[in-house]
Design a protein around this motif. Sequence first.
Motif, short mmCIF file in Angstrom:
data_model
loop_
_atom_site.label_atom_id
_atom_site.label_comp_id
_atom_site.label_asym_id
_atom_site.label_seq_id
_atom_site.Cartn_x
_atom_site.Cartn_y
_atom_site.Cartn_z
N SER A 178 1.47 -1.04 -0.06
CA SER A 178 0.19 -0.20 0.18
C SER A 178 1.01 0.83 -0.09
N GLY A 179 0.53 1.97 -1.04
CA GLY A 179 1.63 3.53 -1.12
C GLY A 179 2.59 3.63 -2.11
N LYS A 180 3.02 4.39 -1.68
CA LYS A 180 4.08 4.24 -3.23
C LYS A 180 5.44 4.09 -2.20
N LYS A 181 5.65 4.02 -1.38
CA LYS A 181 6.55 4.44 -0.33
C LYS A 181 7.12 3.32 0.32
N ILE A 182 8.66 2.48 0.50
CA ILE A 182 8.49 1.78 1.31
C ILE A 182 10.04 1.83 1.97
N THR A 183 9.76 0.95 3.27
CA THR A 183 11.24 1.73 4.05
C THR A 183 11.70 0.37 4.12
N ALA A 184 13.27 0.56 4.89
CA ALA A 184 14.39 -0.16 4.51
C ALA A 184 13.98 -1.97 5.31
N LYS A 185 13.02 -1.06 6.57
CA LYS A 185 12.52 -2.17 7.24
C LYS A 185 11.80 -3.12 6.33
#
Length: 301
Positions: A178-185
């Motif tokens: 969901s969304g356009k960004k993803i975290t390193a974790k």
Amino acid sequence: MPSITELEDFLIYGRFKNFSLAAKEAKVTQSAFSFQMKKLEQIIGVKLIERSNRGSKLTPEGEFFYRKINEILPNLKSAIYDVQQVTGKKPLELKVGVLTSLGDVLMNQHAAYFHQKYSNIFITVYSMEKSNLIHSLENGRIDIASTFLSPDMQLGAYDKAFFRLDRIVYYAPNLSFSGKKITAKTILQYPFVKYPTHYLMSSLTDNYLIDNAHAEPKATVQLSTPYAIVNYCKENNSGALLPERLLTALQENKEPGMQYAIDPILDLKTYLLYKKENPKYEVMKLFIDYVIKLNKAFRME
């Protein structure tokens, strides 16, 4: 008079001051290289190299000759290239090395452009990893290197031209977020594809993930080319960190959900490395200026 090859080989010896290493660099046997140096001494009538059971070294005359030839030979080779280019007798070849993780597809497009605009210039593109890239630039096997930089690179001998910031994105065409960004974790919670550990891109992305996810990235598989990584991710539920412009060139991000921005952002500076004393410098400058102009919109830091 000595041939240019004989003078070039003498300069190789002058750098190494060792027949075995110099012969390896010149890609001939040690006996053939030694014979070449003796022939050079006979031609000019001066002893240039002192040989003994303990090794060899330049004589004072050899040191003087080395300095002079090192100054003169690049200009002589430049004059030869210039007259060949002016008369059209011989096409001028630019050899460009590209860091493997950047992919050679974009440089191939540049080569096609130059062939159309400058009929007497053609570009040969090589895909290499960092150590081979720098070594090939030092040995004159390539004229220009396109690469990211790392703190351990010794760049004192080279000029460099910054031409763009390359944004690294998360490519995962079979995973849905969901969304356009993803975290390193989040990246490390899914099967992760990366380059072999000795690749420059591998160390750069590993450091990013360690700094931001506080965990060592464990690869599901390590693959040696960006094309292999893209293909693996398309066939499996896995993701990888890749340059956005490479995915654009391959049309692998034309549909939503194929790539994701990473948070925090990872932008890597990309440079062209070269030597101004290269006899092809005037033509190299045309190419370098073209690449910088083409990437003007991506130079913001």
